[in-house]
Write a protein that holds these residues in place. Structure first.
Motif, mmCIF file in Angstrom:
data_model
loop_
_atom_site.group_PDB
_atom_site.id
_atom_site.type_symbol
_atom_site.label_atom_id
_atom_site.label_comp_id
_atom_site.label_asym_id
_atom_site.label_seq_id
_atom_site.Cartn_x
_atom_site.Cartn_y
_atom_site.Cartn_z
ATOM 1 N N ALA A 7 0.830 -1.207 0.000
ATOM 2 C CA ALA A 7 0.000 0.000 0.000
ATOM 3 C C ALA A 7 0.865 1.257 0.000
ATOM 4 O O ALA A 7 0.591 2.212 -0.733
ATOM 5 N N VAL A 8 1.916 1.254 0.812
ATOM 6 C CA VAL A 8 2.829 2.406 0.873
ATOM 7 C C VAL A 8 3.522 2.598 -0.470
ATOM 8 O O VAL A 8 3.668 3.729 -0.956
ATOM 9 N N CYS A 9 3.936 1.500 -1.078
ATOM 10 C CA CYS A 9 4.592 1.554 -2.382
ATOM 11 C C CYS A 9 3.648 2.152 -3.432
ATOM 12 O O CYS A 9 4.054 2.993 -4.250
ATOM 13 N N ALA A 10 2.376 1.745 -3.406
ATOM 14 C CA ALA A 10 1.394 2.266 -4.355
ATOM 15 C C ALA A 10 1.171 3.760 -4.131
ATOM 16 O O ALA A 10 0.997 4.527 -5.090
ATOM 17 N N PHE A 11 1.174 4.177 -2.869
ATOM 18 C CA PHE A 11 1.029 5.599 -2.547
ATOM 19 C C PHE A 11 2.175 6.410 -3.155
ATOM 20 O O PHE A 11 1.956 7.425 -3.831
ATOM 21 N N VAL A 12 3.395 5.948 -2.923
ATOM 22 C CA VAL A 12 4.577 6.660 -3.422
ATOM 23 C C VAL A 12 4.577 6.715 -4.948
ATOM 24 O O VAL A 12 4.833 7.766 -5.554
ATOM 25 N N LEU A 13 4.269 5.573 -5.590
ATOM 26 C CA LEU A 13 4.257 5.531 -7.051
ATOM 27 C C LEU A 13 3.203 6.471 -7.630
ATOM 28 O O LEU A 13 3.449 7.154 -8.627
ATOM 29 N N THR A 14 2.023 6.506 -7.015
ATOM 30 C CA THR A 14 0.962 7.382 -7.518
ATOM 31 C C THR A 14 1.368 8.845 -7.427
ATOM 32 O O THR A 14 1.125 9.628 -8.349
ATOM 33 N N GLY A 52 -7.014 11.097 -14.895
ATOM 34 C CA GLY A 52 -5.970 10.896 -13.890
ATOM 35 C C GLY A 52 -6.026 9.543 -13.209
ATOM 36 O O GLY A 52 -5.096 9.162 -12.499
ATOM 37 N N GLY A 53 -7.127 8.804 -13.415
ATOM 38 C CA GLY A 53 -7.234 7.470 -12.831
ATOM 39 C C GLY A 53 -6.109 6.546 -13.257
ATOM 40 O O GLY A 53 -5.778 5.585 -12.544
ATOM 41 N N ILE A 54 -5.496 6.847 -14.408
ATOM 42 C CA ILE A 54 -4.382 6.005 -14.862
ATOM 43 C C ILE A 54 -3.243 6.007 -13.859
ATOM 44 O O ILE A 54 -2.464 5.047 -13.798
ATOM 45 N N MET A 55 -3.149 7.040 -13.026
ATOM 46 C CA MET A 55 -2.076 7.137 -12.034
ATOM 47 C C MET A 55 -2.168 6.021 -11.006
ATOM 48 O O MET A 55 -1.209 5.271 -10.783
ATOM 49 N N PHE A 56 -3.349 5.890 -10.367
ATOM 50 C CA PHE A 56 -3.460 4.846 -9.331
ATOM 51 C C PHE A 56 -3.704 3.464 -9.935
ATOM 52 O O PHE A 56 -3.390 2.441 -9.302
ATOM 53 N N ILE A 57 -4.234 3.405 -11.148
ATOM 54 C CA ILE A 57 -4.399 2.104 -11.798
ATOM 55 C C ILE A 57 -3.034 1.488 -12.089
ATOM 56 O O ILE A 57 -2.787 0.312 -11.790
ATOM 57 N N LEU A 58 -2.143 2.275 -12.661
ATOM 58 C CA LEU A 58 -0.799 1.782 -12.977
ATOM 59 C C LEU A 58 -0.026 1.442 -11.716
ATOM 60 O O LEU A 58 0.656 0.406 -11.651
ATOM 61 N N ALA A 59 -0.136 2.281 -10.692
ATOM 62 C CA ALA A 59 0.560 2.018 -9.430
ATOM 63 C C ALA A 59 0.060 0.723 -8.796
ATOM 64 O O ALA A 59 0.848 -0.088 -8.285
ATOM 65 N N SER A 60 -1.254 0.522 -8.840
ATOM 66 C CA SER A 60 -1.838 -0.693 -8.280
ATOM 67 C C SER A 60 -1.376 -1.932 -9.033
ATOM 68 O O SER A 60 -1.048 -2.963 -8.428
ATOM 69 N N ALA A 212 -5.453 -3.294 -1.072
ATOM 70 C CA ALA A 212 -4.443 -2.539 -0.325
ATOM 71 C C ALA A 212 -3.697 -1.576 -1.237
ATOM 72 O O ALA A 212 -3.472 -0.406 -0.890
ATOM 73 N N THR A 213 -3.322 -2.048 -2.426
ATOM 74 C CA THR A 213 -2.597 -1.169 -3.353
ATOM 75 C C THR A 213 -3.512 -0.085 -3.918
ATOM 76 O O THR A 213 -3.067 1.044 -4.141
ATOM 77 N N ILE A 214 -4.784 -0.413 -4.121
ATOM 78 C CA ILE A 214 -5.724 0.610 -4.596
ATOM 79 C C ILE A 214 -5.916 1.671 -3.514
ATOM 80 O O ILE A 214 -5.960 2.873 -3.800
ATOM 81 N N ALA A 215 -6.022 1.222 -2.254
ATOM 82 C CA ALA A 215 -6.154 2.172 -1.143
ATOM 83 C C ALA A 215 -4.938 3.099 -1.080
ATOM 84 O O ALA A 215 -5.076 4.318 -0.934
ATOM 85 N N GLY A 216 -3.742 2.516 -1.210
ATOM 86 C CA GLY A 216 -2.534 3.328 -1.213
ATOM 87 C C GLY A 216 -2.505 4.286 -2.391
ATOM 88 O O GLY A 216 -2.136 5.461 -2.259
ATOM 89 N N GLY A 217 -2.920 3.783 -3.562
ATOM 90 C CA GLY A 217 -2.961 4.620 -4.752
ATOM 91 C C GLY A 217 -3.951 5.765 -4.614
ATOM 92 O O GLY A 217 -3.676 6.895 -5.031
ATOM 93 N N LEU A 218 -5.100 5.509 -3.994
ATOM 94 C CA LEU A 218 -6.103 6.558 -3.800
ATOM 95 C C LEU A 218 -5.605 7.619 -2.821
ATOM 96 O O LEU A 218 -5.882 8.817 -2.994
#
Length: 330
Positions: A7-14, A52-60, A212-218
């Protein structure tokens, strides 16, 4: 710990993707068109980058695959199936956004086109879940911890209607800065927690990686999407999120939990249905000042931040209540 790290990784990537994607979307002139029937004060948002959804989709995607690689080598692919399902809806949303932005058609794909594409994706997903043994015909009732067996054809029809309705309800919620992303974040946390508990019993917690990754991405996306928004998720993001929400509910074989965790989505949709019905019955009188209901509160004097805070808080409370209701299932 692995789930939290993902989740933290997805947050940082987003957050990092936002630094790249937002200027690119501006350069491509992928600006949001404001519908004429919307609130007049939203006209100032015209031109804000969308898709902009592509940001958290790709991170997830990156984090789900990277942190779930070991599980995939062991033959566990349910989390990827749910992601693929959500991605199909994201692609439908992307096509819708592209038509709006490049062809300058505010309504994007026609209602019939969107419905048929969503219907086909929902049926295919449910059949795959059934084939893999993730989905039964037993309808689980939260709090009572009982199940009712239903004929498969009847269940399939019910499930398809739930999915298409849920996805479009999330899409309706995406009407003010950060609302859809803020409301969906606790829902994804809920699914991450209970998918992890389910995985602890079944021997694989890979399914928990996706929410978890979607939550981090959001959370990362909110850095740009919270009021005043620098970017919108567009239908690309909202349809992806809607599919991820109901996709997780069916992957965990407890669709009725959507009534609780998705209360805000349901109220948004009901407000539109009530408005249309009342308008027709009274020959022109409106029940709400404007729908979906977040616009009613806007016209009643609530700020976007207040609406966001109240709606997200309600969702958090409902997710806790849902957690109590399904605790005995795991």
């Amino acid at each position: 710990m692995l789930i939290l790290l993902a989740a933290v990784c997805a947050f940082v990537l987003t957050v990092l993707f936002g630094r790249i994607a937002i200027p690119m979307l501006r350069a491509l002139k992928a600006g949001q068109s404001i519908r004429e029937i919307g609130p007049k004060w939203h006209n100032s948002k015209a031109g804000t980058p969308t898709m902009g959804g592509i940001m958290f989709i790709l991170a997830s995607l990156i984090c789900t695959v990277a942190f779930g690689w070991k599980d995939m080598l062991e033959g566990e692919y349910t989390h990827l199936l749910v992601f693929a399902f959500a991605l199909v809806y994201g692609l439908i949303g992307f096509a819708d956004d592209f038509i709006k932005v490049k062809l300058k058609r505010n309504l994007g794909l026609t209602a019939a086109q969107k419905f048929l594409l969503q219907l086909a994706a929902a049926v295919a997903y449910l059949l795959l879940l059934r084939h893999n043994g993730n989905l039964t015909c037993d309808l689980y009732i939260p709090f009572w911890n009982v199940t009712f067996q239903i004929n498969w054809v009847v269940y399939l029809i019910f499930a398809v209607l739930v999915i298409v309705g849920c996805v479009n309800a999330v899409n309706l919620t995406d009407g003010i800065d950060g609302l859809a992303s803020g409301v969906t974040l606790p829902v994804m946390v809920f699914f991450a927690v209970f998918a992890y508990m389910w995985g602890t019993n079944s021997g694989s917690s890979a399914l928990a990686l996706l929410p978890a990754t979607i939550a981090g991405g959001l959370a990362g996306f909110l850095c740009y999407n919270f009021h005043p928004a620098k970017v919108f998720m567009g239908d690309t993001g909202s349809l992806f999120l809607g599919a991820a929400v109901c996709g997780m509910a069916f992957a965990l074989d407890m669709p009725l939990v959507l009534i609780l965790v998705g209360l805000v989505y349901i109220l948004e949709t009901l407000s539109v249905m009530i408005q249309v019905t009342y308008f027709k019955l009274t020959h022109g009188t409106r029940f709400f000042k404007m729908t979906p209901i977040h616009h009613h509160f806007e016209m009643s004097g609530w700020s976007e931040v207040k609406i966001w805070t109240v709606f997200v808080s309600v969702t958090c409370v409902m997710c806790i209540l849902a957690g109590i209701g399904v605790m005995n299932r795991f």
